[in-house]
Design a protein around this motif. Structure first.
Motif, PDB file in Angstrom:
ATOM      1  N   ILE A  68       0.823  -1.207   0.000  1.00  0.00           N
ATOM      2  CA  ILE A  68       0.000   0.000   0.000  1.00  0.00           C
ATOM      3  C   ILE A  68       0.854   1.252   0.000  1.00  0.00           C
ATOM      4  O   ILE A  68       0.556   2.241  -0.660  1.00  0.00           O
ATOM      5  CB  ILE A  68      -0.960  -0.022   1.212  1.00  0.00           C
ATOM      6  CG1 ILE A  68      -2.037  -1.098   1.003  1.00  0.00           C
ATOM      7  CG2 ILE A  68      -1.621   1.336   1.409  1.00  0.00           C
ATOM      8  CD1 ILE A  68      -2.949  -1.291   2.174  1.00  0.00           C
ATOM      9  N   THR A  69       1.931   1.212   0.757  1.00  0.00           N
ATOM     10  CA  THR A  69       2.776   2.403   0.873  1.00  0.00           C
ATOM     11  C   THR A  69       3.915   2.425  -0.141  1.00  0.00           C
ATOM     12  O   THR A  69       4.692   3.369  -0.163  1.00  0.00           O
ATOM     13  CB  THR A  69       3.360   2.490   2.301  1.00  0.00           C
ATOM     14  OG1 THR A  69       4.128   1.300   2.568  1.00  0.00           O
ATOM     15  CG2 THR A  69       2.244   2.601   3.331  1.00  0.00           C
ATOM     16  N   ALA A  70       4.033   1.383  -0.964  1.00  0.00           N
ATOM     17  CA  ALA A  70       5.155   1.289  -1.912  1.00  0.00           C
ATOM     18  C   ALA A  70       5.053   2.359  -2.995  1.00  0.00           C
ATOM     19  O   ALA A  70       3.976   2.827  -3.347  1.00  0.00           O
ATOM     20  CB  ALA A  70       5.184  -0.087  -2.549  1.00  0.00           C
ATOM     21  N   ARG A 136      -9.752   7.009   1.303  1.00  0.00           N
ATOM     22  CA  ARG A 136      -8.391   6.986   0.776  1.00  0.00           C
ATOM     23  C   ARG A 136      -8.131   8.207  -0.099  1.00  0.00           C
ATOM     24  O   ARG A 136      -9.036   8.794  -0.682  1.00  0.00           O
ATOM     25  CB  ARG A 136      -8.158   5.722  -0.064  1.00  0.00           C
ATOM     26  CG  ARG A 136      -8.635   4.418   0.569  1.00  0.00           C
ATOM     27  CD  ARG A 136      -7.621   3.733   1.424  1.00  0.00           C
ATOM     28  NE  ARG A 136      -6.425   3.312   0.741  1.00  0.00           N
ATOM     29  CZ  ARG A 136      -6.256   2.105   0.195  1.00  0.00           C
ATOM     30  NH1 ARG A 136      -7.231   1.207   0.217  1.00  0.00           N
ATOM     31  NH2 ARG A 136      -5.094   1.787  -0.360  1.00  0.00           N
ATOM     32  N   GLU A 137      -6.853   8.544  -0.209  1.00  0.00           N
ATOM     33  CA  GLU A 137      -6.348   9.531  -1.156  1.00  0.00           C
ATOM     34  C   GLU A 137      -7.067  10.873  -1.035  1.00  0.00           C
ATOM     35  O   GLU A 137      -7.780  11.314  -1.929  1.00  0.00           O
ATOM     36  CB  GLU A 137      -6.433   8.985  -2.581  1.00  0.00           C
ATOM     37  CG  GLU A 137      -5.593   7.725  -2.771  1.00  0.00           C
ATOM     38  CD  GLU A 137      -5.700   7.131  -4.161  1.00  0.00           C
ATOM     39  OE1 GLU A 137      -6.535   7.615  -4.949  1.00  0.00           O
ATOM     40  OE2 GLU A 137      -4.952   6.192  -4.465  1.00  0.00           O
ATOM     41  N   GLY A 175      -2.453   2.643 -19.275  1.00  0.00           N
ATOM     42  CA  GLY A 175      -3.406   1.921 -18.427  1.00  0.00           C
ATOM     43  C   GLY A 175      -3.669   2.717 -17.174  1.00  0.00           C
ATOM     44  O   GLY A 175      -3.736   3.953 -17.208  1.00  0.00           O
ATOM     45  N   SER A 176      -3.762   2.047 -16.027  1.00  0.00           N
ATOM     46  CA  SER A 176      -4.040   2.739 -14.772  1.00  0.00           C
ATOM     47  C   SER A 176      -3.713   1.827 -13.607  1.00  0.00           C
ATOM     48  O   SER A 176      -3.396   0.649 -13.782  1.00  0.00           O
ATOM     49  CB  SER A 176      -5.505   3.189 -14.712  1.00  0.00           C
ATOM     50  OG  SER A 176      -6.374   2.074 -14.859  1.00  0.00           O
ATOM     51  N   THR A 177      -3.804   2.397 -12.403  1.00  0.00           N
ATOM     52  CA  THR A 177      -3.601   1.632 -11.167  1.00  0.00           C
ATOM     53  C   THR A 177      -4.853   1.730 -10.318  1.00  0.00           C
ATOM     54  O   THR A 177      -5.668   2.641 -10.485  1.00  0.00           O
ATOM     55  CB  THR A 177      -2.397   2.168 -10.371  1.00  0.00           C
ATOM     56  OG1 THR A 177      -2.630   3.555 -10.048  1.00  0.00           O
ATOM     57  CG2 THR A 177      -1.113   2.044 -11.168  1.00  0.00           C
ATOM     58  N   ASN A 178      -4.992   0.779  -9.384  1.00  0.00           N
ATOM     59  CA  ASN A 178      -6.132   0.836  -8.472  1.00  0.00           C
ATOM     60  C   ASN A 178      -5.787   1.666  -7.245  1.00  0.00           C
ATOM     61  O   ASN A 178      -4.712   2.265  -7.156  1.00  0.00           O
ATOM     62  CB  ASN A 178      -6.604  -0.578  -8.102  1.00  0.00           C
ATOM     63  CG  ASN A 178      -5.525  -1.377  -7.374  1.00  0.00           C
ATOM     64  OD1 ASN A 178      -4.545  -0.820  -6.864  1.00  0.00           O
ATOM     65  ND2 ASN A 178      -5.696  -2.682  -7.318  1.00  0.00           N
ATOM     66  N   VAL A 179      -6.689   1.694  -6.262  1.00  0.00           N
ATOM     67  CA  VAL A 179      -6.501   2.520  -5.076  1.00  0.00           C
ATOM     68  C   VAL A 179      -5.302   2.057  -4.251  1.00  0.00           C
ATOM     69  O   VAL A 179      -4.724   2.834  -3.481  1.00  0.00           O
ATOM     70  CB  VAL A 179      -7.788   2.533  -4.221  1.00  0.00           C
ATOM     71  CG1 VAL A 179      -7.983   1.195  -3.522  1.00  0.00           C
ATOM     72  CG2 VAL A 179      -7.780   3.677  -3.205  1.00  0.00           C
TER      73      VAL A 179
END
Length: 570
Positions: A68-70, A136-137, A175-179
């Motif tokens: 998560i923190t990477a 989140r975020e 593309g994209s990344t998730n939460v």
């Protein structure tokens, strides 16, 4: 002489007995104290052993804390321009077992985050859990406001969030990344290990996950292509448009765009209908741009020569059906005229001279039976019949009855103009020495030179003239393709998908490109809906803009085109 009395003796005996009793009592106390200390140290030691055997919880609601923190590596274009970077953002979490007044916490949090459902938040903050996400975020401003509320058991964790400066311009590439900052599509997913084993065999995978990822894409060219495709959808009232450009010697993808697209900063926008990557995940009947494939295979095999002539006076009958030309000349055509006039009849004659079995084998050698080896996970299998009947081979020769992706076609065009070597396309940087390890000869050098001539001829005198006017001086050539779409099981004359396959500069080829415009309308009453009017025109406008960026100078000398003419035709 002194005498000892009985009183004196009794007193001495009593003193000695008292000392003995006190000594025994002290020893007993010491023994009990030692025993207590041993038991105490034993309990502490046992507890330490117990704690040492407990596996610490390194997850947050099922996700590894490190994950998560990477931080993900930045993604750069070929010139070092950032295409994707990580930013640090605060995320709100709670420890329900530390919350004193749940109702007060719910009320206060909703003063800052009113969109949170009150029942959901109340349920979230109730219980004895040690960690639950709230939202989140968030922004630093919201973090500051919530911290000022002073709610016990409510804290923030700093996470990494992906940010894409180019917004939607390269969305289908990135593309994209998730939460949780994990890649879910595009090159982001590939970076997280999608199909790495296969791609390592093909030399397409990259190793160090911590170093910046350098792509082959040139964001200057990507911007122009994306802008022109947006313009095409508006200008021709199309339902979709797409394009891809590759370096013909290295296979590097210089630009790739597909509309409708999405904003990777908001991954949910990728779920909008029809926003898939048409270059890799779309398969289409390519229409007449496939005639280049047929002529390349026939010329390379020696079944036909550039000076041959073909009877196109009458349509070719197959049972109850007759295949004719769209704008037929209905006369004997030379092979260059077959290409220039996009004659279906002439192309069928070329294929028949080659033989349908040899033609089908050539399609296999060009990779039309399988996915193109490529990094993006969004891919579809082409549909090419394993065996071709007489009529099946005839229609396939001019791009009907089979479906392939635009990526298949641009890889084929690159091979046809680079001297005859197929090289798998890639989104990563690759120099020519690396690329040559994967070269696979598919046509002869002589056939490649003849195809370059035919493509330039079509730009000067055939259906590519609109494209050539827009890109004067850059020696571009190519082929149009107008494929009727299947509607309710039948071909529709009013709904077409248009393609233009091209390469430039043909005196010293460097780049190949395929442009697609889906269901275009007339730009004005004087124009048409065939590919030359839209996909071809878009191609010309792109080349006119990007050629100077790529170091290609304009040259209007007629001698250049004369040098492309094969010796047999001079």
């Amino acid at each position: 002489m002194m005498s000892v009395t009985a009183d004196d003796l009794g007193s001495t005996i009593a003193l000695d007995g008292g000392r003995k009793v006190r000594g025994n009592l002290t020893q007993a106390r010491i023994r009990w104290m030692v025993l207590a200390l041993v038991l105490g140290f034993g309990l502490v030691g046992g507890r330490l052993v117990q704690l040492g055997m407990v596996v610490p919880d390194t997850t947050i609601e099922g996700q590894a804390r490190d994950a998560i923190t990477a931080t993900r590596p930045p993604i750069l274009d070929r010139n070092g321009l950032e295409m994707a970077v990580d930013i640090r953002v605060p995320s709100l979490y709670a420890e329900p077992r530390r919350i004193i007044d749940v109702e007060e916490a719910v009320r206060k949090i909703r003063t800052v985050l009113p969109d949170l459902s009150e029942p959901w938040l109340r349920d979230r903050l109730t219980g004895d859990k040690g960690f639950v996400w709230v939202q989140r975020e968030l922004s630093p401003a919201i973090e500051d406001r919530i911290m000022r509320l002073g709610i016990p058991g409510v804290e923030f964790l700093t996470e990494s969030k992906r940010f894409y400066p180019g917004m939607s311009e390269a969305s289908h590439i990135l593309g994209s990344t998730n939460v949780d900052n994990q890649g879910i599509a595009g090159i982001e997913r590939h970076m997280d290990g999608e199909n790495v084993a296969l791609l390592q065999e093909l030399g397409l995978a990259r190793g160090n996950a911590l170093a910046p990822v350098e792509l082959s894409v040139d964001m200057r060219v990507q911007h122009v292509m994306h802008e022109q495709l947006v313009d095409a959808m508006s200008r021709y009232q199309a339902i979709a448009a797409a394009g891809v450009m590759v370096d013909i010697h290295t296979g590097e993808v210089i630009a790739l765009a597909s509309l409708p697209d999405f904003d990777p900063n908001q991954p949910a926008t990728a779920l909008v209908k029809d926003s898939f990557n048409r270059i890799t995940a779309g398969i289409f009947e390519p229409g007449s741009i496939f005639k280049t494939v047929t002529l390349a295979g026939a010329l390379s095999s020696g079944a036909v020569t550039i000076t041959d002539q073909f009877d196109a006076r009458f349509g070719i009958r197959f049972g109850r059906f007759t295949i004719d030309d769209f704008h037929g000349k209905h006369r004997i055509l030379s092979l260059p005229e077959v290409y220039k006039y996009s004659s279906n009849i002439g192309t069928i004659r070329v294929m028949q001279a080659m033989g349908k079995e040899a033609f089908r084998q050539f399609l296999t050698s060009m990779g039309f039976d399988a996915r193109v080896p490529f990094e993006l996970p969004e891919m579809r299998l082409p549909t090419v019949p394993k065996e071709l009947s007489e009529v099946g081979a005839a229609t396939a020769s001019f791009g009907h009855g089979l479906s392939v992706s635009p990526l298949h076609m641009v890889a084929a065009y690159a091979a046809f103009v680079n001297g005859g070597n197929y090289v798998p396309p890639t989104l990563y940087r690759r120099d020519q020495a690396e690329a040559e390890q994967f070269y696979r000869r598919v046509i002869t050098e002589r056939a490649s030179a003849q195809i370059r001539y035919l493509m330039r001829l079509n730009a000067l005198e055939g259906s590519g003239s609109q494209m050539n006017k827009a890109a004067l001086g850059y020696r571009i050539g190519g082929k149009t393709g107008t494929a009727e779409k299947v509607v309710d099981g039948r071909y529709s004359a009013s709904k077409v998908t248009n393609f233009f396959g091209s390469a430039f500069p043909l005196d010293n080829p460097r780049y190949a490109m395929v442009i697609m415009v889906d269901e275009p309308k007339r730009e004005n009453p004087q124009s048409g809906t065939t590919a030359g009017w839209n996909a071809g025109a878009v191609t010309g406008r792109i080349v006119q803009r990007v050629a100077p960026m790529l170091g290609i100078a304009p040259d209007f000398s007629p001698l250049i085109d004369e040098q492309l003419v094969p010796p047999e035709l001079r």
